[in-house]
Design an enzyme around this catalytic site. Structure first.
Site, PDB file in Angstrom:
ATOM      1  N   GLY A  39       0.847  -1.188   0.000  1.00  0.00           N
ATOM      2  CA  GLY A  39       0.000   0.000   0.000  1.00  0.00           C
ATOM      3  C   GLY A  39       0.876   1.227   0.000  1.00  0.00           C
ATOM      4  CG  ASP A 253       4.961   3.639  -2.769  1.00  0.00           C
ATOM      5  OD1 ASP A 253       4.399   4.649  -3.243  1.00  0.00           O
ATOM      6  OD2 ASP A 253       4.459   2.504  -2.808  1.00  0.00           O
TER       7      ASP A 253
END
Length: 316
Positions: A39, A253
């Site tokens: 995520g 990320d």
């Protein structure tokens, strides 16, 4: 030194490796299947924590086995999870990831509990957010929630780093609240209509962000070709770090998390982007969006080994 708050998604990644992607309706054999905590929000928060920063994560998980596992991983990596929301109505988010022999990936994301992070949750959680800190946010949560977070962040005079990913979830209205955005080539094309295949095209996109969308600072990521830092008409090119890629899941990320760490330490965007490029390069050499993230000590050793002493390698 500023603290870091990450608002974003929390998923379980189910990762399969294969030589090539199946075409529509086809069946191919793969090599392996593994499960990793993932995520975008959780990945970015973990990147910050593994680089030694104190970081709070605001997100939502279900009360299920996946939720328990991602919470365990976040806690193990020293991410502050005191501001999480837990929901009974939906399962923890999940991403089905396929990685081919080039180390590139495709994803099918089931948002699940991430869609349950509401505006009222943000209002409540931000009561415990320190004014003047750094906000790092992406776009795998509801658009109204994103807007609420960036608006409250500006009221608290926070420095807002907005990663407009994934491209399908881009909320253009949120861009006006960002101090800097960090799109990759696909996301840049989605936002500007400009195909990014060179430094020149990246510069044109930076101008578009500045003049058409009101975002004066952007870092346009060119994958293995480096990145272009655009600041109010001035540019700085971040050279690529040559490595043998194994898994590109979480590369963006790791870049965003490392950028937030350097900005929180008072670094200029140029040096912050250099540091972020090193961390992202190291991440793609290992599997797992979070498991493959390097620690600060590993980054320092990597820089020494590869003669990257001209880059910033130390965070306080």
């Amino acid at each position: 030194m500023k603290s870091i708050v990450v608002v974003g998604s929390i998923n379980m990644d189910i990762v399969a490796t294969t030589d090539q992607y199946p075409v529509h309706g086809d069946t191919v054999f793969g090599h392996s299947m593994q499960m990793f905590s993932g995520g975008k929000g959780a990945n970015q928060a973990t990147a910050c924590a593994k680089l030694g920063k104190q970081v709070q994560l605001i997100g939502a998980v279900g009360r299920d086995a996946f939720g328990q596992e991602v919470i365990r991983t976040l806690t193990e990596n020293n991410v502050d999870i005191s501001l999480l929301t837990y929901t009974e109505s939906k399962a923890t988010g999940c991403a089905l990831v396929t990685i081919d022999k080039t180390a590139e990936n495709t994803m099918l994301v089931i948002k699940g509990a991430n869609d349950e992070l509401r505006e009222e949750d943000i209002i409540e959680k931000f009561k415990d957010v320190e004014a003047g800190s750094v906000l790092l946010i992406q776009m795998e949560i509801p658009s109204k929630t994103i807007l609420q977070a960036v608006k409250l962040a500006k009221e608290k005079e926070m420095f807002v780093i907005l990663d407009p990913a994934p491209a399908a979830g881009v909320t253009i209205e949120a861009l006006q609240y960002a101090d800097v955005i960090t799109p990759n080539a696909q996301e840049t094309y989605e936002l500007t209509g400009i195909k990014i295949d060179s430094i020149e095209s990246a510069y044109k996109a930076g101008v578009y962000f500045d003049h058409q969308l009101g975002v004066s600072n952007s870092i346009i990521k060119l994958g293995s070709k480096g990145a272009l830092v655009y600041q109010k008409g001035k540019t700085f090119f971040v050279d690529p770090i040559p490595v043998q890629a194994v898994d590109t899941v979480g590369a963006g990320d790791s870049f965003a998390g490392a950028l937030a760490c350097a900005v929180a330490e008072g670094e200029a965007l140029e040096s912050a982007a250099q540091f972020a490029a090193i961390v992202a390069a190291m991440k793609v050499t290992k599997p797992g969006a979070q498991k493959g993230l390097p620690t600060l000590e590993e980054v320092t050793a990597f820089c020494q080994e590869h003669g990257l002493n001209g880059y910033r390698t130390q965070l306080q």
